[in-house]
Design a protein around this motif. Structure first.
Motif, short mmCIF file in Angstrom:
data_model
loop_
_atom_site.label_atom_id
_atom_site.label_comp_id
_atom_site.label_asym_id
_atom_site.label_seq_id
_atom_site.Cartn_x
_atom_site.Cartn_y
_atom_site.Cartn_z
N SER A 30 0.86 -1.19 0.00
CA SER A 30 0.00 0.00 0.00
C SER A 30 0.89 1.24 0.00
O SER A 30 1.85 1.31 0.77
CB SER A 30 -0.90 0.01 1.24
OG SER A 30 -1.78 1.10 1.20
N ILE A 31 0.58 2.18 -0.90
CA ILE A 31 1.34 3.43 -0.94
C ILE A 31 0.38 4.60 -0.85
O ILE A 31 -0.79 4.51 -1.21
CB ILE A 31 2.22 3.55 -2.21
CG1 ILE A 31 1.37 3.58 -3.48
CG2 ILE A 31 3.26 2.44 -2.25
CD1 ILE A 31 2.16 3.90 -4.74
N SER A 32 0.89 5.69 -0.33
CA SER A 32 0.12 6.93 -0.22
C SER A 32 1.07 8.05 -0.58
O SER A 32 2.29 7.87 -0.58
CB SER A 32 -0.42 7.09 1.19
OG SER A 32 -1.24 8.21 1.29
N GLY A 33 0.53 9.20 -0.86
CA GLY A 33 1.41 10.30 -1.23
C GLY A 33 0.78 11.64 -0.95
O GLY A 33 0.43 11.94 0.18
N ASP A 34 0.62 12.40 -2.01
CA ASP A 34 0.06 13.75 -1.90
C ASP A 34 -1.30 13.75 -1.24
O ASP A 34 -2.02 12.76 -1.24
CB ASP A 34 -0.14 14.36 -3.29
CG ASP A 34 1.14 14.63 -4.04
OD1 ASP A 34 2.21 14.57 -3.41
OD2 ASP A 34 1.07 14.89 -5.25
N SER A 35 -1.66 14.88 -0.70
CA SER A 35 -3.04 15.17 -0.34
C SER A 35 -3.27 16.60 -0.80
O SER A 35 -2.33 17.33 -1.07
CB SER A 35 -3.29 15.01 1.16
OG SER A 35 -2.53 15.93 1.89
N GLN A 36 -4.52 16.97 -0.93
CA GLN A 36 -4.81 18.33 -1.34
C GLN A 36 -5.93 18.88 -0.48
O GLN A 36 -6.81 18.13 -0.05
CB GLN A 36 -5.16 18.42 -2.82
CG GLN A 36 -6.52 17.83 -3.19
CD GLN A 36 -6.79 17.87 -4.69
OE1 GLN A 36 -5.99 17.37 -5.48
NE2 GLN A 36 -7.91 18.43 -5.07
N GLU A 37 -5.85 20.17 -0.21
CA GLU A 37 -6.91 20.80 0.57
C GLU A 37 -8.16 20.90 -0.29
O GLU A 37 -8.11 21.28 -1.46
CB GLU A 37 -6.49 22.17 1.08
CG GLU A 37 -7.48 22.72 2.09
CD GLU A 37 -6.95 23.89 2.89
OE1 GLU A 37 -7.75 24.46 3.65
OE2 GLU A 37 -5.76 24.22 2.76
N ALA A 38 -9.28 20.52 0.27
CA ALA A 38 -10.56 20.52 -0.45
C ALA A 38 -11.18 21.92 -0.43
O ALA A 38 -10.98 22.69 0.50
CB ALA A 38 -11.52 19.52 0.19
#
Length: 142
Positions: A72-80
């Protein structure tokens, strides 16, 4: 500084599976059935979201993780943008060291996560507002 810290906490919460994911009224999340994997193993996922009620002190973030087999990989997030309208999202996730995904079937878990300040040992409370789990096809980038 707050935004980078909040983004890191939101991504960590998704990877650790903190909380239960249900859609609260006024919140929606979708994940597209196709994602792109680049030659450097970066996976780009996308979809849509809708939310209301974000504030400067309680921002909402779009996060996603990609799972294939036992990786499992995760990365960026963005403000909604929480104005009640439907918005597109697109995030990139990259493995590290020799942990990589390959073209083929995978699962993307997208979340809308709100971070709220609180007193105590952990200064931020994480609320999962909406989630979408989607089987996707990781396609090689053209």
């Amino acid at each position: 500084m707050y935004a980078k810290t909040a983004t890191g906490i939101a991504a960590l919460a998704v990877l650790l599976g903190a909380g239960t994911a249900t859609s609260a009224p006024g919140y929606e999340m979708t994940v597209n059935t196709r994602a792109v994997i680049a030659a450097d193993h970066t996976v780009t996922t996308s979809g849509t979201y809708r939310c209301t009620g974000s504030t400067d002190l309680s921002p909402v973030y779009v996060t996603a993780s990609v799972r294939q087999n036992n990786v499992s990989i995760s990365g960026d997030s963005q403000e909604a943008v929480c104005d009640g309208e439907i918005h597109d999202w697109q995030l990139k996730a990259t493995g590290f060291r020799d942990i990589h995904l390959k073209p083929g079937a995978a699962t993307v878990q997208g979340h809308l996560v709100q971070l709220k300040p609180q007193s105590g040992l952990i200064p931020l409370k994480t609320d999962f507002l909406a989630a979408a789990d989607q089987q996707v096809e990781l396609l090689p980038q053209d």
